[in-house]
Each structure stands twice: as C-alpha cells, then as structure tokens.
Design a protein around this motif. Sequence first.
Motif, PDB file in Angstrom:
ATOM      1  N   UNK A 151      34.095  -4.813  63.525  1.00 52.43           N
ATOM      2  CA  UNK A 151      35.245  -5.303  62.741  1.00 52.43           C
ATOM      3  C   UNK A 151      35.352  -6.825  62.717  1.00 52.43           C
ATOM      4  N   UNK A 152      35.047  -7.475  63.829  1.00 56.24           N
ATOM      5  CA  UNK A 152      35.212  -8.919  63.865  1.00 56.24           C
ATOM      6  C   UNK A 152      34.312  -9.608  62.854  1.00 56.24           C
ATOM      7  N   UNK A 153      33.099  -9.082  62.749  1.00 54.52           N
ATOM      8  CA  UNK A 153      32.136  -9.658  61.830  1.00 54.52           C
ATOM      9  C   UNK A 153      32.491  -9.286  60.386  1.00 54.52           C
ATOM     10  N   UNK A 154      32.876  -8.020  60.199  1.00 55.21           N
ATOM     11  CA  UNK A 154      33.201  -7.550  58.850  1.00 55.21           C
ATOM     12  C   UNK A 154      34.406  -8.283  58.268  1.00 55.21           C
ATOM     13  N   UNK A 155      35.354  -8.671  59.108  1.00 55.96           N
ATOM     14  CA  UNK A 155      36.555  -9.347  58.629  1.00 55.96           C
ATOM     15  C   UNK A 155      36.203 -10.640  57.903  1.00 55.96           C
ATOM     16  N   UNK A 156      35.060 -11.222  58.241  1.00 61.38           N
ATOM     17  CA  UNK A 156      34.655 -12.472  57.594  1.00 61.38           C
ATOM     18  C   UNK A 156      33.910 -12.230  56.287  1.00 61.38           C
ATOM     19  N   UNK A 157      33.704 -10.962  55.920  1.00 59.80           N
ATOM     20  CA  UNK A 157      32.925 -10.683  54.712  1.00 59.80           C
ATOM     21  C   UNK A 157      33.826 -10.513  53.493  1.00 59.80           C
ATOM     22  N   UNK A 158      33.192 -10.567  52.330  1.00 58.18           N
ATOM     23  CA  UNK A 158      33.906 -10.420  51.066  1.00 58.18           C
ATOM     24  C   UNK A 158      33.775  -8.970  50.586  1.00 58.18           C
ATOM     25  N   UNK A 159      34.707  -8.520  49.735  1.00 58.53           N
ATOM     26  CA  UNK A 159      34.678  -7.107  49.321  1.00 58.53           C
ATOM     27  C   UNK A 159      33.308  -6.631  48.824  1.00 58.53           C
ATOM     28  N   UNK A 160      32.600  -7.492  48.069  1.00 58.48           N
ATOM     29  CA  UNK A 160      31.342  -7.004  47.489  1.00 58.48           C
ATOM     30  C   UNK A 160      30.264  -6.760  48.548  1.00 58.48           C
ATOM     31  N   UNK A 193      30.764  -5.069  51.210  1.00 54.63           N
ATOM     32  CA  UNK A 193      31.053  -3.822  51.907  1.00 54.63           C
ATOM     33  C   UNK A 193      30.742  -2.608  51.030  1.00 54.63           C
ATOM     34  N   UNK A 194      30.472  -1.482  51.669  1.00 51.00           N
ATOM     35  CA  UNK A 194      30.271  -0.237  50.920  1.00 51.00           C
ATOM     36  C   UNK A 194      31.629   0.320  50.492  1.00 51.00           C
ATOM     37  N   UNK A 213      35.300  -0.427  52.106  1.00 56.23           N
ATOM     38  CA  UNK A 213      36.383  -1.031  51.337  1.00 56.23           C
ATOM     39  C   UNK A 213      37.642  -0.189  51.445  1.00 56.23           C
ATOM     40  N   UNK A 214      37.454   1.150  51.404  1.00 54.47           N
ATOM     41  CA  UNK A 214      38.629   2.003  51.501  1.00 54.47           C
ATOM     42  C   UNK A 214      39.258   1.856  52.886  1.00 54.47           C
ATOM     43  N   UNK A 215      38.445   1.637  53.918  1.00 58.03           N
ATOM     44  CA  UNK A 215      38.989   1.381  55.254  1.00 58.03           C
ATOM     45  C   UNK A 215      39.793   0.086  55.266  1.00 58.03           C
TER      46      UNK A 215
END
Lengths: 354, 371
Positions: free
Chosen positions: A158-167, A169-170, A174-176
């Motif tokens: 989650x910590x790493x994903x929080x820095x990513x942009x919607x595109x 993510x799968x 995105x629904x999460x």
Amino acid sequence: MTPPPKGADAPGAEAPLLSVTDLRTYFHTNNGVARAVDGVSFTVAQGETVGLVGESGCGKSVTALSLMRLIQSPGRIEPGSSVRFEGTELLTLSEADMRRVRGNRMAMVFQEPMSALNPVFTVGDQIAEVARIHSRASRRDAWRQAVAMLELTGMPAPEQRAHEYPHQLSGGMRQRVLIAMALMMNPALIVADEPTTALDVTIQAQILELLADLQRRTGTSILMITHDLGVIAETARRVIVMYAGEVVEQSAVGPLFATPHHPYTEGLLAAMPRMGRRRDRLRVIPGTVPPPTDWPTGCRFRARCQYSWDRCANEHPPLYDLGDGRRSRCHLAVEPGRRAHPHEPLAAQAVPAR
Amino acid sequence: MTPPSAGVGTPDVHPTPTTSRQSGPPLLEVRDLVKHFPIRRGILGRTVGHVRAVDGVSFQLWPGETLGLVGESGCGKSTTGRMVLRLLEPSAGSVHFDGADVLALSGARLRAMRRHAQIIFQDPFSSLNPRMTIGAAIREGLTIHRIAAGEAADRRVRELLSEVGLRPQFADRYPHEFSGGQRQRVGIARALSVSPRLIVCDEPVSALDVSVQAQVVNLLQDLQRDRGLAYLFIAHDLSVVEHIADRVAVMYLGHIVELASATDIYREPLMPYTQALLSAVPVPDPTVRSTRVVLSGDVPSPANPPSGCVFHPRCQHPRKDEACTKLVPPLEEKSAGHWAACIKQPPTTVHWEVQKAAGGTRQPERYLPDL
C-alpha cells in the motif's frame, strides 16, 4: 484505525438509518418528462446490506444519485420526496450541509473506478483529500490514514501504491482505492453502484469478500445496487426489485429467490442461465422496458407479463403488503388464482417470437 | 516463437485436442496459434519486448458445434477469435477452415472464405454505421458477396429481419432507434445474410440485460439448430457458456489451460485456474454457500508472463512446487476428451523423474476442491 463495530448484528432495532419515502426524480427534457424514479420508498437499517436490483433504465442508479443529491439539471428531485438519513431530512439541507454528509456519513462506490478517479493525482493524494476536507487532518496525518485505508482494503504494497496514479493500477486495485476513499471517514452508509460489474469474476469475488469483511469490522450499512442476482444472493439480506422507476417487490433474500411474487422477479430468475442446472431453453421476458417518458398506465409490466388481465390495464397496482416484510406491486396479491392461468404476453404477440 | 518445451516428458508435437464423439473432418482447425504484439519505445520505435497475447493455442470445431472460449480480460480469447477470421494476422501457427489454409488465402479467395465465417460483436451499436439504415447494413453483405441485388435483396433483408425476430418494416430505421437487444438481433441478421457456416460470437450477450440476454441466447440456439451453424462462442460469463456450449476451452494468459465437454468441465474442473474461475461465479441462490477458492492478486502481465506454468504464482493446488515454476505443462488428455494443462493432476506425461529433476518435491495427486 478501525472503530468498534456498532450495532452490527442488530439491524432494524430502532429507527432505520436511511428512510426513503415517495422519492420522485424526474428529468425535464425536450422529449417530455422522464420519470426515472417515480415514487420509491424503502429503508436501510444499521449494519444491514440491502440489495437494489433491476435492469438498465429501471431507475436504480438515479435512486442512488438522488440519495447523495448528485442529480444534475435537467434532472430534479420533485417536491414531496423525502430522504431521511440519521434522523435528518437530506433533501432540504443546504448544499454546504449536504457536503458534510456526502463522503463523510454516506459514501458512494461507483461502477467504473477509472472515471471516478482523477488521472493527474496519485491515488494516495485522492484518498487523503477526503480526510483533509472532512476532518481537517494535517497533510501528513491524512496521508498516513490513506495508506492505512489502502492496507485495510487488501492492497498489496500500500505504501508504494499510494504514490501511483490511477492508470498504473489494475481494475481491481482501482476499485480498492474507491472503497478506501468511501471508508475513509467511517461512513454509516455505503452506496455501492454496480461496484463489481466492470471487474473479472475472480476479482469480483475478492471485492465482494472485502466489502463483507469490512462491513463485519466497521458495522457500515451497504446499499448494493446491481443487475446481477448472483451478487445479490451472496451479499444482501433484503432485496428491493425495481422496474420502470418503481419498486415492484421487496423481500428478505431467501423468500425472494425461493418464491418470487412479482411476475417480473419471477421472469428475471427464470431468464438466468445457472451453473449446474443446464436447460434446453432459457425462459424469456418478451419485449423491452418502455421509455421513461412514456410509462404505460395501469401496471407498467403488463405488456410483458404472462398473467396480466383487464385489472392490470385499468388499475395501477399499489405495493401490496404480503406480510413478513414482503411487498409486491402486483394484483396477484389479491387475485392469486390468476397465477394458475399464464398466457402469451402482449409483447410476445407484437414481435414475432421465434 | 514456440513455447519452450517441458523437456523429456513432453512429446515434441502436441496432439490437437479433440473429442471421440465427433466424426468427419472438423470445420475449423487451429494449431499452435500465436500472436505477439511488439512493445515499442523511444522515437525510433525500437521493439523492446512483446506482449504474448496468444501463445500457442490449438483447437478444433466441428460443423453444428458450439465451442465456448472463456477466460478473464486479457487472456487472449478475443484475439484468438479475430485471428481465426484473419481480422488480425497471427504471428505464427495455422488456421484451417473447411480444409483450406486460411493464412495462405488472399484477395478473392479470402473474401470467399469470409462469406462462410462471420463475426458478431459485443457492442452492436459501435459495429453499425449510425447513418445507414439497418436494411442497408444487412444488404451490404449480400451486395459484396454478390448473393442478391435489387428486389431480391430487399426481400432477403425482410426475411432475415423476421428470422431474427424483428419486424420487416424496421429495415428503414436507423441503429439509434433500437434497443441493445434489438441491435444485437440486427448484428445477427447481418452475419446470417451471407449464409455462413461458422459464426465467431465475441461476447454477444455481455452488454445485454438478463431478460434480453435470454432472448438472444435462445435465438442463437434456434438458428444453430435450423442452419447447422458452428459457433466459436467467446464470453466471460460462465453460466451463459455452460448453457450454450458443447465443449468449453478455458484460457489464461494466452494459453488454453483446459478443454473438455461442458458437462465435464463444470462438473469436474481439473486445472486449478478453472476451479477458481468456476467457484468465483456468484450463485443466484441464497441457500447455497459454496466454499470459494479466492485467488490472490491480479493476472500477471502478458508482456512478462511467469515461467513454467503461467498460473503458478496464483495456484492453489496443494502439490504445487518448484517444478511448476520450471516446466511448461502440456495440454494433455487426463481422461477421454478432457484436456488440461497441469503437471500435478494425474495422469501426466511429465513423469515424476522429470519433475524431480526440475526441483519438484511433491508427487502429483488429484485435487478437486468442493465447489
């Protein structure tokens, strides 16, 4: 992070959390008035999952948007409608007060997470923004909460994903993110509009599991809006079936699937192919949903119904009370003998059925 | 371009999956079909890798049969369907239609082949020209293939419309005047206009409501019965496929991982991915609480598929071991007409010695979760 569950297993003890009465949302267009939601009433108790099911154009999404007061012109919630939530009438609140309810006490999860997210901000920022708006949390606290929320939704790294942009993510991720946003302020009610429709079936299973788990932990109520009766059967305790802008049946989930009362519900269940129960032919509901600018008089399902008789043409059926919390908008409630005499529906005669 | 061989235990040439029930030559025969899309980077557009959308797919389809092709987004099912009709050029492999090598055809002979093999799309609205009446849209095929012209073509259009359950007078209307279900009927009428023998149905009912979906499914079944059509039925909805298909092929990351009769595959799914896929389908019966195999994580990227068995990172088979990460499981016949790609589901041609040599520590053992 997670507050203690409140009243998670005692729904319906006192006043319902949400009570919708005679909701009418009309769209005033050049082609006439589209009565998308036309006198809808229902309640959701604390900690309860209520399923709202129906096909395209039945008014289920407009109902959801009306609860959140997200209807835009030419749409209008008509006078006389009422939406009471946590003891407050929402339809007369000022826009400023409504903003304090929206995303805070009542949150929404949309079908298409990509269009509900802003492509130019990281998902962490977008989740944190909810806390910054509603609780005036500091930038750093809000970010920390956002990461914790993502973790709660089972987002990997989650910590790493929080820095990513919607595109980046799968669809499932995105629904999460949307679910994390919805849960951020620990809302009393989540309105989930087709939350898994755009997802693959194995990802859908993950998200449904997640919603059920979060509900157990936080005691949130969920209004689950979907066209998928399978999703309803797996998640809801109570079901509201909509057709042509109206509630046509309302029941606990067990009896609805075992002995549907309204012919539309009956038809829907029969039209579904089911795994492990292969049949030669699927039952069909002939014809199509009439346009919302032009609902038929009498019963709106009449032309597609295999039981309809003259009463159905002359008299708009009320939502009959069948006892045990069941209601059905069908005159069969008072003339049950008619069910023994099915016939070819009008719609099937109009279009040559093969 | 061919997938790496699993080694000693794997025969060099995979037999094409077939069933014993079928007799006569197949209408469609697909062998080791591959589609790799190049990934280009930089201003020179250098190829830096490949998306392996379809990675060695083989199957056969007989006249009058329906083969369901199922799997999740990105598994390569639609790409496969398009390659069959050569709407996409395969990177490798072969497609035979009615004995003819489709990939070798060009010009008039390719057009002639397409007359016998048609496609129906998921979204009929975007495949219809909004400024053309539906009558004109249906007529197009008749003209191009010189089947009928003038008054005869008009008559044929009206017949086709009534055959798909639409009023013949609708010929003069435009696509926007129709509902989703009616548009799909138009799409079907259009495909039928040239009297095809095969129709590739690419998610034909996915965009439709349940009640309308049933109408279209029944129509497709009636047409098949009356005209002896073969369907390659591509869908993600497993209940619809069980209803309509004779045999089902399950795809995952560009591979067919299981292929069997609809009855067998739904009653006794052998490939762990099929098991998870089937158990994920919500059951429209609140009294049933099935034990669900919930897969963790997402489907890996087809640009960088896992080694060995492409499903191994998410696999729940209790016997999964190191060998699964090293050996590519062949699609092998586990019982009569039931093909599956899993070296841990016995019987397997990838012998235990071979698995041990690849780091295997757990002997194959049959695994069938209670679904």
